[in-house]
Scaffold this motif. Structure first.
Motif, PDB file in Angstrom:
ATOM      1  N   MET A   1       0.846  -1.197  -0.054  1.00  0.00           N
ATOM      2  CA  MET A   1      -0.051   0.114  -0.116  1.00  0.00           C
ATOM      3  C   MET A   1       0.826   1.249  -0.030  1.00  0.00           C
ATOM      4  O   MET A   1       1.850   1.325   0.595  1.00  0.00           O
ATOM      5  N   ALA A   2       0.423   2.144  -0.884  1.00  0.00           N
ATOM      6  CA  ALA A   2       1.072   3.296  -1.008  1.00  0.00           C
ATOM      7  C   ALA A   2       1.080   4.173   0.313  1.00  0.00           C
ATOM      8  O   ALA A   2      -0.015   4.325   0.770  1.00  0.00           O
ATOM      9  N   ALA A   3       2.216   4.670   0.781  1.00  0.00           N
ATOM     10  CA  ALA A   3       2.058   5.797   1.767  1.00  0.00           C
ATOM     11  C   ALA A   3       1.265   6.871   1.351  1.00  0.00           C
ATOM     12  O   ALA A   3       0.965   6.887   0.101  1.00  0.00           O
ATOM     13  N   ILE A   4       1.068   8.073   2.092  1.00  0.00           N
ATOM     14  CA  ILE A   4       0.412   9.012   1.539  1.00  0.00           C
ATOM     15  C   ILE A   4       1.285   9.573   0.445  1.00  0.00           C
ATOM     16  O   ILE A   4       2.616   9.787   0.731  1.00  0.00           O
ATOM     17  N   ASN A 210      -1.199  -0.524   8.586  1.00  0.00           N
ATOM     18  CA  ASN A 210      -2.636  -1.156   8.037  1.00  0.00           C
ATOM     19  C   ASN A 210      -2.149  -2.065   6.771  1.00  0.00           C
ATOM     20  O   ASN A 210      -2.869  -3.025   6.860  1.00  0.00           O
ATOM     21  N   ALA A 211      -1.266  -1.536   5.692  1.00  0.00           N
ATOM     22  CA  ALA A 211      -1.048  -2.488   4.885  1.00  0.00           C
ATOM     23  C   ALA A 211      -0.276  -3.550   5.171  1.00  0.00           C
ATOM     24  O   ALA A 211      -0.744  -4.658   4.576  1.00  0.00           O
ATOM     25  N   GLU A 212       0.588  -3.637   6.059  1.00  0.00           N
ATOM     26  CA  GLU A 212       1.140  -4.753   6.385  1.00  0.00           C
ATOM     27  C   GLU A 212       0.273  -5.870   7.049  1.00  0.00           C
ATOM     28  O   GLU A 212       0.326  -7.034   6.875  1.00  0.00           O
ATOM     29  N   PHE A 217      -2.534 -10.933   7.006  1.00  0.00           N
ATOM     30  CA  PHE A 217      -3.690 -11.691   7.240  1.00  0.00           C
ATOM     31  C   PHE A 217      -4.274 -12.487   5.834  1.00  0.00           C
ATOM     32  O   PHE A 217      -4.764 -13.435   5.947  1.00  0.00           O
ATOM     33  N   ASN A 218      -4.133 -11.693   4.770  1.00  0.00           N
ATOM     34  CA  ASN A 218      -4.483 -11.929   3.603  1.00  0.00           C
ATOM     35  C   ASN A 218      -3.801 -13.351   3.236  1.00  0.00           C
ATOM     36  O   ASN A 218      -4.326 -14.182   2.501  1.00  0.00           O
ATOM     37  N   ALA A 230       8.063 -16.061  11.424  1.00  0.00           N
ATOM     38  CA  ALA A 230       9.170 -15.365  12.334  1.00  0.00           C
ATOM     39  C   ALA A 230       9.639 -14.165  11.369  1.00  0.00           C
ATOM     40  O   ALA A 230       9.975 -13.068  11.829  1.00  0.00           O
ATOM     41  N   TYR A 231       9.922 -14.267  10.168  1.00  0.00           N
ATOM     42  CA  TYR A 231      10.302 -13.356   9.158  1.00  0.00           C
ATOM     43  C   TYR A 231       9.457 -12.141   9.354  1.00  0.00           C
ATOM     44  O   TYR A 231       9.600 -11.065   9.498  1.00  0.00           O
ATOM     45  N   ASN A 232       8.283 -12.517   8.962  1.00  0.00           N
ATOM     46  CA  ASN A 232       7.119 -11.729   8.934  1.00  0.00           C
ATOM     47  C   ASN A 232       6.894 -10.734  10.066  1.00  0.00           C
ATOM     48  O   ASN A 232       6.774  -9.577  10.161  1.00  0.00           O
ATOM     49  N   TYR A 233       7.052 -11.469  11.285  1.00  0.00           N
ATOM     50  CA  TYR A 233       7.015 -10.924  12.653  1.00  0.00           C
ATOM     51  C   TYR A 233       8.030  -9.739  13.020  1.00  0.00           C
ATOM     52  O   TYR A 233       7.672  -8.688  13.434  1.00  0.00           O
TER      53      TYR A 233
END
Ligand code: ADP
Length: 588
Positions: A1-4, A210-212, A217-218, A230-233
């Motif tokens: 997701m793009a930052a603003i 939010n994006a992360e 979860f998706n 572990a990597y994602n965490y």
């Protein structure tokens, strides 16, 4: 997701257009707002009236030991403050209702608009981002409407009221207090610059978190399958969540410098006032009443300023949120009905692709479909075959008019799909996708999605016809079993059968079917093939075919390669040609 984006950042300042649009959502609540404004005048008046009453009671009552005056003063004070509090409550209540109503309308508009957006929009815009818009940004607006719109008016009003009363009572002393105001404005201006910076950082890191979360979860199945928890965490904890904390702390730090500074300046103002005023009282040039009133006013003077400064942040987020939301609302619906669009009459189902070419992006040179000519008589089952990326899905998307052709025309019974309403077109078509999407609700609801007015008996008949009845009745609550969102309760094959039942119930003249590629056991495969036979019977069908049995039994096989139709004909004809299809068939 793009930052603003920088584009969005630039919109944090006052934007007339955004404001006008926001106001348009408030106009249906005009009467409520007028009452709230009236209430706010009353509550501002009460707060302006407080200090003189107190000073009078002390000066004329306590000072001269007159208990009646003290009693009258207390009574007057209680009445004005009580009325003020009541008016304030009315104001908050009216504005809370206004806020809720306005965002309800805005959310409805967004929902309705986005539902009509083309597939290309959803291909580009992540679901997480859309939901964040519709939830967070809309909430920001609600908060602003509830607290800031009339609240700011009230603060300004009491500020003006206080200043005018001060001037009327004693001009020189007012000027002393204003001297301190200059320092305040200076500090507030410096703060504004830092507040903006830290606010932007908070917005950006929030968006990233939010994006992360949405991605994590998706994609949780893939994560677990590849053991990447572990990597994602680590990524989440040490980068996104860490930065989010850091930016929030920085923002709090800036606020923690500002608000105490205001308190301090307020204190200095009070001290100065007591010193100057006290001296004047001792020289008998000033009454105690005036001094007391001024001392009490200093606080009333700083309070609205503090509120206004605090709302500066909110004001920024309102501009940003409003801009983003209206931007979304203004995005054109790419596929829309022509002004003169006719209703497509009841169709036979004769489909023609007439020299159709197509590219996804307007300026792109990648031609996804190149000069397609197909003539499909009503009732034909067409099997579309070819490598991945050959253009099969694109072809059926054009038929359903999810996109418009770049050149040529797609016609049904000789009518160009672009000249009829999408409603009349799509209501005569059914589609079964590779991945069956089940909505939360019961099995019955999910089948009925095909035709909302179907009776229970019709739903069950459709399920029986495709051979889904047995497994459905074996479920815990039969047709009333809740399938959770996405249908994780059911197997792939079972979901397919439900999709078939849904399509059969809808009974469309044209059916589009993307066969599931995943392996299904032979038993289910048989059930599915029989069901498919039932489903395709008597309608024009386009099947993106992966199973040999489906392909061989089709009336027309269309072989695609790199956006072109390279062969078409029946199974026998194509075998006899000994071309690409024959090659594929013998390989299989
Ligand atoms: P098939 O169904 O035969 O596998 P597709 O019709 O899905 O092929 O894709 C045809 C080509 O169009 C591919 O090169 C693919 O990359 C491209 N494509 C598909 N969808 C889009 C899209 N939304 N935007 C841009 N290109 C796309």
């Amino acid at each position: 997701m793009a930052a603003i984006t920088t584009e969005e950042q630039d919109r944090l300042e006052f934007d007339w257009d955004v404001t006008k649009r926001l106001v348009s959502y408030l106009t249906p609540n005009k009467t409520r707002i007028y009452w709230a404004l009236a209430a706010s005048v009353l509550s501002a008046a009460a707060s302006v009236a407080g200090p003189p009453i107190v000073s009078w009671a002390i000066d004329q009552g306590v000072h001269t030991r007159n208990l009646t005056v003290v009693g009258a003063g207390v009574l007057a004070y209680l009445i004005t403050q009580g009325l003020g509090a009541l008016a304030f409550r009315v104001q908050i209540r009216l504005m809370a209702v206004t806020g809720q109503r306005a965002i309800q309308a805005l959310r409805n508009d967004l929902f309705s608009h986005l539902q009509h957006m083309s597939l290309s929009f959803f291909a580009k815009y992540e679901t997480g981002r859309l939901i964040a818009r519709i939830i967070n940004d809309v909430n920001t607006l609600r908060e602003a409407i509830t607290w800031a719109v009339v609240g700011t008016f009230r603060d300004l009003l009491s500020l003006i009221g206080v200043v005018i009363t001060m001037i009327l009572i004693n001009l020189p002393l007012t000027l002393v207090s204003f001297g301190v105001l200059a320092i305040l404005i200076f500090v507030a201006n410096i703060w504004r610059i830092y507040a903006r910076k830290t606010y932007l950082a908070v917005v950006e890191t929030n968006a990233k978190v939010n994006a992360e979360l949405a991605e994590a979860f998706n994609g949780v199945r893939v994560t677990q399958a590849f053991n990447r928890q572990a990597y994602n965490y680590d990524r989440f904890a040490t980068t996104f969540n860490y930065n989010n904390r850091a930016s929030n702390i920085r923002a709090t730090l800036v606020a923690s410098l500002f608000f105490p500074s205001i308190e301090l300046i307020g204190g200095v103002a009070t001290g100065l006032l007591i010193y100057v005023g006290g001296t004047l009282v001792l020289q008998q040039e000033l009454s105690i009443f005036t001094l007391l009133t001024f001392v009490l006013y200093v606080d009333q003077f700083f309070q609205p300023i503090r509120m206004l400064a605090q709302r500066y942040n909110l004001f920024q987020s309102v501009m940003a949120a409003g801009y983003k939301l209206f931007h979304l609302l203004d995005r054109p619906i790419e596929i829309s009905d022509r002004a003169d669009a006719a209703l497509l009459p009841q169709i036979e189902g004769h489909v023609t692709f007439d020299q159709v070419s197509f590219t996804y992006e307007e300026e792109s040179d990648t031609v996804v479909l190149n000069d397609i000519n197909l003539d499909v008589p009503a009732g034909t089952t067409v099997a579309l075959v070819g490598h991945t990326g050959a253009g099969k899905s694109t072809l059926v998307k054009l038929l359903m008019r999810f996109y418009d052709v770049t050149e040529g025309a797609v016609k049904i019974d000789g009518v160009d799909v672009r000249v009829v309403t999408q409603n009349s077109l799509r209501s005569q078509m059914g589609v079964v996708l590779q991945e069956t999407y089940l909505f939360s609700g019961t099995v019955m609801d999910n089948i009925r999605y095909g035709r909302l007015n179907a009776s229970d008996a019709e739903v069950i008949d459709a399920a029986k016809a495709v051979g889904a009845h047995d497994f459905i009745t074996a479920l815990e609550n039969g047709y009333h079993t809740e399938v959770r969102e996405g249908g994780s309760l059911l197997s792939q094959g079972q979901k397919q059968l439900l999709a078939f039942a849904r399509a059969l119930l809808a009974d469309p003249r044209i059916l589009i079917l993307d066969e599931a590629t995943s392996n299904i056991d032979t038993q289910t495969e048989k059930v599915i093939q029989t069901a498919l036979g039932r489903l395709l019977e008597g309608r024009t069908s386009f099947v993106i075919a992966h199973r040999l049995s489906t392909i061989v039994n089709s009336n027309l096989i269309v072989v695609m390669d790199h956006g072109k139709v390279i062969e078409q004909g029946s199974h026998q004809e194509l075998l006899a040609r000994n071309g690409a299809y024959a090659g594929m068939y013998t390989m299989a």
